[in-house]
Structures are given as structure tokens and as C-alpha cells.
Write an enzyme that holds these catalytic residues in place. Structure first.
Site, mmCIF file in Angstrom:
data_model
loop_
_atom_site.group_PDB
_atom_site.id
_atom_site.type_symbol
_atom_site.label_atom_id
_atom_site.label_comp_id
_atom_site.label_asym_id
_atom_site.label_seq_id
_atom_site.Cartn_x
_atom_site.Cartn_y
_atom_site.Cartn_z
ATOM 1 N N LYS A 260 -19.258 17.278 -3.105
ATOM 2 C CA LYS A 260 -18.851 16.150 -3.945
ATOM 3 C C LYS A 260 -20.108 15.373 -4.342
ATOM 4 O O LYS A 260 -20.398 14.307 -3.805
ATOM 5 C CB LYS A 260 -17.853 15.248 -3.223
ATOM 6 N N GLU B 202 -20.639 15.035 0.838
ATOM 7 C CA GLU B 202 -20.815 14.014 -0.195
ATOM 8 C C GLU B 202 -21.981 13.069 0.101
ATOM 9 O O GLU B 202 -21.786 12.016 0.705
ATOM 10 C CB GLU B 202 -19.531 13.189 -0.373
ATOM 11 N N LYS C 52 -13.301 14.601 4.349
ATOM 12 C CA LYS C 52 -14.325 13.986 3.497
ATOM 13 C C LYS C 52 -15.185 13.044 4.333
ATOM 14 O O LYS C 52 -14.679 12.287 5.163
ATOM 15 C CB LYS C 52 -13.688 13.212 2.356
ATOM 16 N N GLY D 245 -18.246 7.784 -9.515
ATOM 17 C CA GLY D 245 -19.374 6.905 -9.251
ATOM 18 C C GLY D 245 -19.538 5.733 -10.186
ATOM 19 O O GLY D 245 -20.634 5.438 -10.631
ATOM 20 N N GLY D 246 -18.449 5.046 -10.516
ATOM 21 C CA GLY D 246 -18.557 3.864 -11.357
ATOM 22 C C GLY D 246 -18.483 4.129 -12.841
ATOM 23 O O GLY D 246 -18.550 3.202 -13.650
ATOM 24 N N ARG E 16 0.839 -1.205 0.000
ATOM 25 C CA ARG E 16 0.000 0.000 0.000
ATOM 26 C C ARG E 16 0.869 1.248 0.000
ATOM 27 O O ARG E 16 0.577 2.238 -0.685
ATOM 28 C CB ARG E 16 -0.934 -0.004 1.213
#
Length: 543
Positions: free
Chosen positions: A261, A219, A179, A304-305, A89
Site C-alpha cells: 500500500k 504500508e 494492515k 494520501g489526502g 459508528r
């Protein structure tokens, strides 16, 4: 539930409220009506919050979201065959955050808690790597989604407990914005309870963040799941954002010190009819203009995908005319997918991974400015098609795979729809075809006739036929993927294939020289102004 319209109390501040969310006393003849007005408080950080928000919402820049939890980051690593360890990571996040020139296109980076406290292998703090490029460090502060009792199988976001102390600690570590992500599901209703819980949680988080010096990103993600229409998405988005701004006002949140967002307003992922970028822009901007006060500095969309290209094209469409706010991006997968494919977890591919990141961030930077063109990205994003082994591999794929496939298709259609030429093959085909005499002689020598572009479409912006072409390609060439794999060009397979007789039956045309001649010209004519009517008219007059 909040209403469908707003009353603006003060144009220079954040006093916007949902009309029906307030219980107003009826006026009488003896007394004036009572008007309820929130008092905005952001504590001693007010000026800093405004400055931070404006820095992030700066022209041509957006947010790199790398705040995936360790578990989610593990899925990213698993996609390229790496174990989910702290070292891996760290290596991946270090690749991203130390990319030279990243600050030209990225103004903020959302980090997971592990990364905020992490250092590079050289001992430099990750947050310092960001600061050196004028990128504001941010931090994910929510604790994830859990089932919401009493709802329609919906969720709520936890993490308010202890948020004040955690925010203060994050600030001391260098974070300057935060966030908090909650979600709303259209197939599940959404229920009034879920919408209210999402809005209230976001408002409390925003107030706590500002009180501790962090600009809150608000968001409420409206999930793409479902087969609903774009009109239904618009209806729910307006409902959600009305409620959100009502509770933000009730919690005395300073609108000038927040960022949003939102999801783009699109049809559900399973809806039978896909929307164009222009349609998505129209519906999304309609929602924003109806719900978001101009005091808010920036709208940083989530992907969002959406695919990388879809997210960029949609953002570009929303910046074709001036907006009251900075309309930009806060993408995760739509910036990282290409990076992972290029890096593959190999130290020798770090530079390739960073180039892929710069390419995607630059594309979205241009989209934020309203100057993006997919054609321009072909030559500018994929500069590996200009020289070296990656170019040689593209030439090999063109001769060994694309031309034979095209010949088969010319004799008898092998797909119901048109063929979609892969990007690398399209570029070599373009350069080859510019020498008409040589292209004609090569086609006649190897295939008996000229191979033209009938029933062939570009890979740019083509979605309907790509899958069919890819399936056909993979059946014919099981050892050569349809999508170009840069890592293969740097592997031993490159020399074994290209220098051990693999190209003997190909054209002897100097493709490398053809690319060298064409690439500067193609780059220039792909610039956005070459498509403007005024420029073209002036060009005709001069000529």
C-alpha cells in the site's frame, strides 16, 4: 541504508535483496564466494495466503479502507453533525458494508477492531456481510504512531508486542489480511534511523501476520507534507522501499503472500507546481519497477489526502499499459467523502449514501482497468441528475443561479479566470442548449441576448478557477451552496421553493423531457471506446 538497485535471485519466489545491505566476504582463490540467501517460510498457511492475496488483487476490484480509529471516525461523524457514539459508528459502518453490489468493485475491506467484532442492527456480523459479497475482511493491527527518540522529530509505529496472539484471534474472528501503517516525512529528512525503523517494523509485522494466516499489507506512507519536488519524492520512495524489501527478505516473508500500500509519487502538497496524472503515473511506475519484484501480487495505493477525482485519475493513468502487478486502490477518504455528504446521518438518506459509495467504487474499478473517463462518470455516477426531485432541484439551480450568474459575467467579467459551471447546472445547460431555437428565445426573453460559453469551463478536471467561481457564487447566493446538495432536494425546502412561486419567472421549456431524451445517448457516447482513434476512424469510414 539500502542501495538503489536489486539483485534477483529467483524469479519464481520472493528472493530479492538490496545489494549494499549485506556484508559479503571477499572471494579468495581457494574458496567460492559466500552468497547469503533467505529461506522463505510462511508456515502452514502458504497456500491460503497466496489465494487470499490473489482474491484481493482481482481485476476491477480494490480495497475499501474503513479502519479509522474511534477518534478518527468521530471526526468523520462530526463533519455531518453526529456525535461520536458506538451506535453512530455502527450505523455508518453498516451503511458501507451492507451496500448492495459492493462486491462487484471491492475485494477487501480493512476494519477497525471494533467493527471486526460488531454486528448490524439486525444481528448479522459485519464480517458475514462482507463474505456474502465475496469481500475479504481485513484488520488494522498497528497501535499507532509515537515519537521516535534520536530522530529528526519523526515517528515510529508501535504494536509488535502481543501481535502474534492478537493476529491469531483476528483470524478466528474471520479476518484474512492485516494492515500496518507507518509514515516517513520528507521535510524531516528522512533520517536513516526513521527509514530503518519503519522498514524493520513492517518486516517483523509481515512475518508475524503470515505466521498466523493473515496476508500483510505493507504500508510505509510517504507523507505529502512539504514543498519538495516530485523528483525528491521519487528519491525518498526508492530509498524507503529498498530498505523495506531488504528486511522483508531477512525476515523470510513470502512475497507472493503480501500486498503493498504505497503512496503515489507526487510533489509535496505545498510545491508550487502541481503534477498531471500522467506525470504522477510515470514517476510512480518508475519507482515500482525499480523496487518491487513481480512476485508481489498487488499494489493497492493509498489516496494520501488527494481529492476523490485526483485519486481516480492518477490510478487510471497508471493502468494505461500492462504492469507486472495488479495496480489498484485502498482508499478511505477518497471513497467515503461523497458518502458522508449524501448520508448526513439521516436514516432516510441511507440509500443515497450507498449509491454514492457505489459510484466512487465503480469509478475506481474502471480506473483499475484503465477504462475510466471523467465525462462518463458525470452521467453514470450522478444518475440522480436523470429524474425525480433531485433533477428538479438541478433545473431550479440552473434557472435561478447559473443563468443569472452567466448573464452578469457576459456583461462584465466578474472573475479574473473563467467561470466553472457546477456539474448539475452543466448537465441542464447541455440539454437546454441542444434545442438551439428554444435556448435562443429563452435567453433573449429573460436576459436580452444569447448567453454563450465564452470564458466558461467545465467543472470536470478544473482546479485552478473553481475556487474563484465558488466564492463569487456564494456571495450572490448565500443560501444556495455552489456544490449541489442532494439532501435539500428531499427536504421541505424543495416543495416550498419550487411549488410556491419560486419558478414563475423561469423558462417554461420541458427540461425533464429534454433530459430523458438526452441521458441514454450521452451515456453511450461517453464510453471510453468513443475516444479511441481506431473507433473514430472506423466510424468516419462507415459514414
Amino acid at each position: 541504508m539500502a542501495c538503489a538497485s536489486f539483485t534477483k535471485l529467483n524469479a519464481s519466489s520472493s528472493q530479492w535483496i538490496g545489494q549494499q545491505s549485506f556484508n559479503q566476504r571477499p572471494a579468495s582463490s581457494s574458496r567460492l564466494p559466500v552468497r547469503r540467501v533467505s529461506v522463505v517460510r510462511a508456515g502452514s498457511y502458504s497456500e491460503e495466503l497466496v489465494k487470499t492475496a490473489k482474491t484481493i488483487a482481482s481485476p476491477g476490484r480494490g480495497i475499501l479502507a474503513i479502519d479509522e480509529s474511534n477518534a478518527t471516525c468521530g471526526k468523520r461523524l462530526d463533519s455531518i453533525g453526529l456525535d461520536n457514539t458506538e451506535a453512530n459508528r455502527q450505523a455508518y459502518r453498516q451503511l458501507l458494508l451492507t451496500t448492495p453490489g459492493l462486491g462487484q468493485y471491492i475485494s477487501g475491506a480493512i476494519l477497525f477492531e471494533e467493527t471486526l467484532y460488531q454486528s448490524t442492527t439486525d444481528g448479522k456480523k459485519m464480517v458475514d456481510c462482507l463474505r456474502e459479497q465475496n469481500i475479504v475482511p481485513g484488520i488494522k493491527v498497528d497501535k499507532g504512531l509515537v515519537p521516535l527518540p534520536g530522530s529528526n522529530n519523526e515517528s515510529w509505529c508501535q504494536g509488535l508486542d502481543g501481535l502474534a496472539s492478537r493476529s491469531a484471534e483476528y483470524y478466528s474472528q474471520g479476518a484474512r489480511f492485516a494492515k500496518w501503517r507507518t509514515v516517513v516525512s520528507i521535510p524531516c529528512g528522512p533520517s536513516a534511523l526513521a527509514v530503518k525503523e519503519a522498514a524493520w517494523g513492517l518486516a517483523r509485522y509481515a512475518a508475524i501476520s503470515q505466521d498466523n494466516g493473515l496476508v500483510p499489507i505493507v504500508e510505509p506512507e510517504i507523507l505529502l507534507d512539504g514543498d519538495h519536488s516530485i523528483e525528491r519524492t521519487l528519491e525518498v520512495a526508492e530509498q524507503v522501499w529498498a530498505e523495506v524489501f531488504h528486511y522483508l527478505a531477512e525476515n523470510n516473508v513470502m512475497f507472493e503472500g503480501i500486498l503493498l500500500k504505497p503512496s503515489m509519487v507526487t510533489p509535496g502538497a505545498d510545491h508550487k507546481q502541481k503534477a498531471s496524472p500522467e506525470t504522477i503515473a510515470k514517476y510512480t511506475l518508475t519507482m515500482l519497477n525499480r523496487r518491487v519484484p513481480p512476485a508481489v501480487p498487488g499494489i493497492m495505493f493509498l489516496s494520501g489526502g488527494q481529492s476523490e477525482m485526483e485519486a481516480t485519475l492518477n490510478l487510471h493513468a497508471m493502468n494505461q499499459s500492462p504492469n507486472p502487478w495488479h495496480v489498484s486502490f485502498s482508499y478511505a477518504r477518497a471513497l467515503q467523502n461523497s458518502v458522508l455528504k449524501a448520508w448526513k446521518g439521516q436514516p432516510e438518506n441511507i440509500e443515497a449514501g450507498q449509491k454514492a459509495l457505489l459510484a466512487r467504487t465503480k469509478a475506481n474499478s474502471l480506473a483499475q482497468l484503465g477504462k475510466y473517463s471523467a465525462e462518463g462518470e458525470v452521467v453514470d455516477r450522478n444518475r440522480w441528475l436523470y429524474q425525480g426531485q433531485t433533477l428538479q432541484w438541478a433545473i431550479y439551480r440552473y434557472n435561478a443561479c447559473w443563468l443569472p450568474l452567466l448573464a452578469k459575467h457576459s456583461e462584465s467579467k466578474i472573475t479574473e479566470g473563467p467561470l466553472v459551471v457546477p456539474l448539475d447546472c452543466e448537465w441542464i445547460w447541455h440539454c437546454h442548449g441542444l434545442n438551439l431555437v428554444r435556448y435562443k428565445s429563452d435567453c433573449e426573453e429573460f436576459y436580452g441576448s444569447i448567453l454563450d460559453n465564452s470564458n466558461v469551463v467545465s467543472s470536470i478536471n478544473q482546479r485552478t478557477s473553481r475556487k474563484e467561481t465558488k466564492e463569487t457564487w456564494n456571495k450572490l447566493y448565500p443560501n444556495e451552496p455552489y456544490e449541489y446538495d442532494m439532501s435539500r432536494a428531499s427536504s421541505s425546502e424543495f416543495s416550498e421553493t419550487l411549488y410556491n412561486g419560486g419558478t414563475q419567472s423561469f423558462s417554461k421549456y420541458d427540461f425533464v423531457l429534454a433530459v430523458e431524451r438526452q441521458s441514454p445517448f450521452f451515456y453511450q457516447v461517453s464510453r471510453p471506446h468513443f475516444k479511441k482513434d481506431l473507433f473514430l476512424q472506423d466510424t468516419l469510414i462507415i459514414s
